[in-house]
Design a protein around this motif. Sequence first.
Motif, PDB file in Angstrom:
ATOM      1  N   ALA A   1      65.917  38.095  64.886  1.00  0.00           N
ATOM      2  CA  ALA A   1      66.266  37.634  66.212  1.00  0.00           C
ATOM      3  C   ALA A   1      67.299  36.514  66.172  1.00  0.00           C
ATOM      4  O   ALA A   1      67.805  36.099  67.183  1.00  0.00           O
ATOM      5  N   SER A   2      67.622  36.016  65.010  1.00  0.00           N
ATOM      6  CA  SER A   2      68.612  34.963  64.891  1.00  0.00           C
ATOM      7  C   SER A   2      69.559  35.286  63.748  1.00  0.00           C
ATOM      8  O   SER A   2      69.451  36.311  63.093  1.00  0.00           O
ATOM      9  N   ASP A   3      70.477  34.378  63.478  1.00  0.00           N
ATOM     10  CA  ASP A   3      71.437  34.571  62.396  1.00  0.00           C
ATOM     11  C   ASP A   3      71.034  33.812  61.142  1.00  0.00           C
ATOM     12  O   ASP A   3      71.847  33.530  60.276  1.00  0.00           O
ATOM     13  N   LYS A   4      69.767  33.459  61.018  1.00  0.00           N
ATOM     14  CA  LYS A   4      69.304  32.728  59.847  1.00  0.00           C
ATOM     15  C   LYS A   4      69.301  33.638  58.626  1.00  0.00           C
ATOM     16  O   LYS A   4      69.205  34.848  58.733  1.00  0.00           O
ATOM     17  N   PRO A   5      69.372  33.050  57.420  1.00  0.00           N
ATOM     18  CA  PRO A   5      69.358  33.864  56.206  1.00  0.00           C
ATOM     19  C   PRO A   5      68.081  34.675  56.104  1.00  0.00           C
ATOM     20  O   PRO A   5      67.030  34.299  56.616  1.00  0.00           O
ATOM     21  N   ASP A   6      68.184  35.800  55.438  1.00  0.00           N
ATOM     22  CA  ASP A   6      67.047  36.693  55.234  1.00  0.00           C
ATOM     23  C   ASP A   6      66.039  36.035  54.307  1.00  0.00           C
ATOM     24  O   ASP A   6      66.337  35.723  53.163  1.00  0.00           O
ATOM     25  N   THR A   7      64.814  35.789  54.803  1.00  0.00           N
ATOM     26  CA  THR A   7      63.760  35.171  54.000  1.00  0.00           C
ATOM     27  C   THR A   7      62.762  36.186  53.491  1.00  0.00           C
ATOM     28  O   THR A   7      61.817  35.838  52.805  1.00  0.00           O
ATOM     29  N   GLY A   8      62.965  37.456  53.821  1.00  0.00           N
ATOM     30  CA  GLY A   8      62.003  38.473  53.416  1.00  0.00           C
ATOM     31  C   GLY A   8      60.903  38.673  54.431  1.00  0.00           C
ATOM     32  O   GLY A   8      60.079  39.569  54.277  1.00  0.00           O
ATOM     33  N   GLU A   9      60.860  37.851  55.472  1.00  0.00           N
ATOM     34  CA  GLU A   9      59.838  37.979  56.500  1.00  0.00           C
ATOM     35  C   GLU A   9      60.353  38.828  57.657  1.00  0.00           C
ATOM     36  O   GLU A   9      61.543  38.837  57.967  1.00  0.00           O
ATOM     37  N   ILE A  10      59.434  39.550  58.291  1.00  0.00           N
ATOM     38  CA  ILE A  10      59.755  40.313  59.486  1.00  0.00           C
ATOM     39  C   ILE A  10      58.998  39.675  60.639  1.00  0.00           C
ATOM     40  O   ILE A  10      57.768  39.609  60.629  1.00  0.00           O
ATOM     41  N   ILE A  11      59.715  39.166  61.608  1.00  0.00           N
ATOM     42  CA  ILE A  11      59.106  38.488  62.737  1.00  0.00           C
ATOM     43  C   ILE A  11      58.931  39.475  63.877  1.00  0.00           C
ATOM     44  O   ILE A  11      59.873  40.175  64.268  1.00  0.00           O
ATOM     45  N   VAL A  12      57.709  39.550  64.415  1.00  0.00           N
ATOM     46  CA  VAL A  12      57.404  40.443  65.528  1.00  0.00           C
ATOM     47  C   VAL A  12      56.752  39.646  66.645  1.00  0.00           C
ATOM     48  O   VAL A  12      56.316  38.511  66.462  1.00  0.00           O
ATOM     49  N   THR A  13      56.669  40.268  67.817  1.00  0.00           N
ATOM     50  CA  THR A  13      56.025  39.636  68.973  1.00  0.00           C
ATOM     51  C   THR A  13      54.845  40.471  69.448  1.00  0.00           C
ATOM     52  O   THR A  13      54.553  40.544  70.630  1.00  0.00           O
ATOM     53  N   ALA A  14      54.174  41.146  68.504  1.00  0.00           N
ATOM     54  CA  ALA A  14      53.082  42.053  68.844  1.00  0.00           C
ATOM     55  C   ALA A  14      51.962  41.362  69.600  1.00  0.00           C
ATOM     56  O   ALA A  14      51.282  41.975  70.429  1.00  0.00           O
ATOM     57  N   GLN A  15      51.734  40.065  69.334  1.00  0.00           N
ATOM     58  CA  GLN A  15      50.674  39.328  70.013  1.00  0.00           C
ATOM     59  C   GLN A  15      51.243  38.315  71.009  1.00  0.00           C
ATOM     60  O   GLN A  15      50.637  37.290  71.293  1.00  0.00           O
ATOM     61  N   LYS A  16      52.435  38.637  71.540  1.00  0.00           N
ATOM     62  CA  LYS A  16      53.108  37.834  72.561  1.00  0.00           C
ATOM     63  C   LYS A  16      53.491  36.442  72.056  1.00  0.00           C
ATOM     64  O   LYS A  16      53.635  35.507  72.834  1.00  0.00           O
ATOM     65  N   ARG A  17      53.628  36.304  70.739  1.00  0.00           N
ATOM     66  CA  ARG A  17      54.205  35.110  70.135  1.00  0.00           C
ATOM     67  C   ARG A  17      54.875  35.538  68.840  1.00  0.00           C
ATOM     68  O   ARG A  17      54.459  36.509  68.214  1.00  0.00           O
ATOM     69  N   ALA A  18      55.927  34.850  68.427  1.00  0.00           N
ATOM     70  CA  ALA A  18      56.665  35.215  67.220  1.00  0.00           C
ATOM     71  C   ALA A  18      55.814  34.931  65.988  1.00  0.00           C
ATOM     72  O   ALA A  18      55.354  33.795  65.789  1.00  0.00           O
ATOM     73  N   GLU A  19      55.581  35.971  65.149  1.00  0.00           N
ATOM     74  CA  GLU A  19      54.738  35.840  63.965  1.00  0.00           C
ATOM     75  C   GLU A  19      55.279  36.730  62.858  1.00  0.00           C
ATOM     76  O   GLU A  19      55.907  37.756  63.117  1.00  0.00           O
ATOM     77  N   ASN A  20      54.975  36.364  61.635  1.00  0.00           N
ATOM     78  CA  ASN A  20      55.252  37.230  60.496  1.00  0.00           C
ATOM     79  C   ASN A  20      54.349  38.455  60.609  1.00  0.00           C
ATOM     80  O   ASN A  20      53.132  38.337  60.765  1.00  0.00           O
ATOM     81  N   VAL A  21      54.939  39.643  60.536  1.00  0.00           N
ATOM     82  CA  VAL A  21      54.162  40.869  60.720  1.00  0.00           C
ATOM     83  C   VAL A  21      53.017  40.976  59.721  1.00  0.00           C
ATOM     84  O   VAL A  21      51.973  41.573  60.009  1.00  0.00           O
ATOM     85  N   GLN A  22      53.173  40.368  58.539  1.00  0.00           N
ATOM     86  CA  GLN A  22      52.118  40.445  57.530  1.00  0.00           C
ATOM     87  C   GLN A  22      50.874  39.653  57.922  1.00  0.00           C
ATOM     88  O   GLN A  22      49.791  39.866  57.367  1.00  0.00           O
TER      89      GLN A  22
END
Length: 749
Positions: A33-54
């Motif tokens: 969702a941003s232009d930050k470097p790839d940290t290996g994390e996938i951020i999702v909003t499945a629970q209506k807040r930004a979280e690491n999918v793992q």
Amino acid sequence: MKSFHNSVCVAALAAAIGLLAGPAHAQSNTAKASDKPDTGEIIVTAQKRAENVQNVPLAVSVLGASQLQAAGVRNFQDLGAVSPSLTIRPAEHPVNANVSLRGVGTFAFGIGVEPSVAVLVDEVPMAFQARAFTDLPDVERIEVLRGPQSTLYGKAASAGLINIITRGPSDTLKVRANATVTTDQEYAVNASVSGPISPTVGYVFSGAYSKWEGNVRNLFNGQKLNGREAGNFRAKLRWEPSSDAKLTLSLNYMNGNTNIGRPIIAQAAGALYRGTAGQTIDQVLPGVVVGPRNQNTSLNYTSRTKYQGGGGNIRGEFALGDHSLVTITSYDKFRLDDYFDSDETSSAAVGFNNIQVGTFKSTLFTQEVRLLSDGSKPFHYTVGAYYANVDFERPFYRGPAFSLANWNATSKSSQIAGFVQADWQFMPKATLTGGGRVQNEKIAYTFNDIQNGNARFNGSAEDTAATYRISARYEFTPRINAFVTYSTGYKGQTYDLTTGFNANRAAAGPIKPETSRDIEFGVRSQLFDRKVTLNVTYFDTSYKNLQAQSIETLADGTTNFRLTNVGKLGTHGFEIDAGYRPSSDFNFNTSLAILDAKYNDYPVAQCYPGQTAAQGCVAGTPSSQNLTGTRAVQAPQFKMSATAEYTPQIRDGLRGLAQVNVQHQSSVYYAARDPQTFQKGYEIVNLSLGIRDENRRWEVAAFVNNLFDQQYYPSLINSNASWGNAMTTQAVLPRDFRRYGGLRASLNF
């Protein structure tokens, strides 16, 4: 059950081999969702807040732009190719298409009937799933949430939801453009530009256009059918007046059309159209040669749709101390006009020419407000309220020869709901999650049966329901955790506003709500410095008062469809997402689903056309069959998608590109037990070869989809009733029914 257990063993073996040989799933290349470097994390909003999918105790698939591209996914209805638990069955027009997750979806054609799988764009719900059946421009990622999601997302997500996330404004000027051309005359372009207007205002504008002539030939006039044309536009403006406030205005517009031809792929010798002497296939469909590879039909009226819609939303995000407030206000308006050659022939004989014409109109307004506490604290929560108001209208005409219908219906629904979900990290490595939702819904309808003396009906109903979710998660290490989740689902009551609605149906009141309960066990792991990802989920879900479309055979031999509560359904199985990313130039990910979905209680079901007593059809008025214990429709026992991407360096600043995507699906029924709607298992292989800039500023690739030219059908129709009860099977052909190639190019700077 034996085949189900065998599938489990096959899946376990495949996963083991994959981890040894290199397959798994990391998806680190998924757009963020941003232009930050790839940290290996996938951020999702499945629970209506930004979280690491793992760290999300749910079964969530995240599909990035690169994965969609490799699998040849450019249209919403292609998504089933890369999300194994998801199946999308096309129909004569998008409103009648069906989306199902884990073998559960609403097979309904009436207005006002909620889907079992909700579709959202940037967290904003769509009134019609058909609104999504177009191109996927400027997509950042697609989140597929499997299993009941009613606690946070409401009554249209009793089986799951699909959340399409589009790109937002960027901090610097960025231009993206993509173009595709194929050997079978598909042309597609999309472009977007984003950047800042000022230090506090950013924008993104995107547009797309695509056209494909189709892969069915109408011998009556030489026209290509089964094609589509679509254009859409999307804009976002983001204003950040301070570090504590952000407002985003999103606008969208779409316009398109489709057409359809459903070739006959099998037919009994001597079949007569409508059982009339002399009306053989040579007479009513001249030139058509029946066979499994038939791509010809003959229609003297073009079956087609045209649609347009637009809307927008305003999203506000405000920091309130250590809390944040999110508000989303949306409005959407959509119209689809459908035209169908209901005799599906080019016969000019009196009494054979029949058409149907109708319109779907929807207007949707929603308002959501939610308050989020600081997610970094051991105890955090989300509490919110939701309001929605939706109006539908459906005028419909069929005639003038047979199966006459002429009516107009409206449906209104308003709901208000409150929801809460809290996470409590009561031990350093253990977290409990609990949530609930209470909603009240009011529905009302009118039905004017013009065909039968302007008979008028109206009614209303109200219902209050509660759903909840409980979850426990334990973190064995920072990269390995397990969870167990219990949740309930709910889909609201409704009226079946379709042809055949009469005083009896009006007096019966609304169709009862559909409810579900689900239990899931999952393990989420990332190993070897996040190079290997292995996520496994076991689920067991049961549905009561399942809402499904049933077939009525009318007195003249034609069929009609009506919605009813058909009984109980159970589905359980495993979902495995795995990936391996050993270096920046190799990435492999695979997903598979092993599913056992069956009707647990369905004692009285409609017989399929042509079904005999020996095949289980019990004589009566009407005749019926017992489907208890039968595999659910549109529920393959095994489905898999795997994608490998290799980008070796050719020289400084230049890399090669090789992508392979393999899809496998086991056999499936499109109508319960009906051998004419049985699709055997198949595999599809897609291949891409090309070159790209080291920094992905440009890319050019040639591709071949359905490399080995495997034929399959995403929808089969038993049309015996139209041919004097002689065996006749029609098919909706997929985009890749035959092998085709193409060239795609992209710019990103």
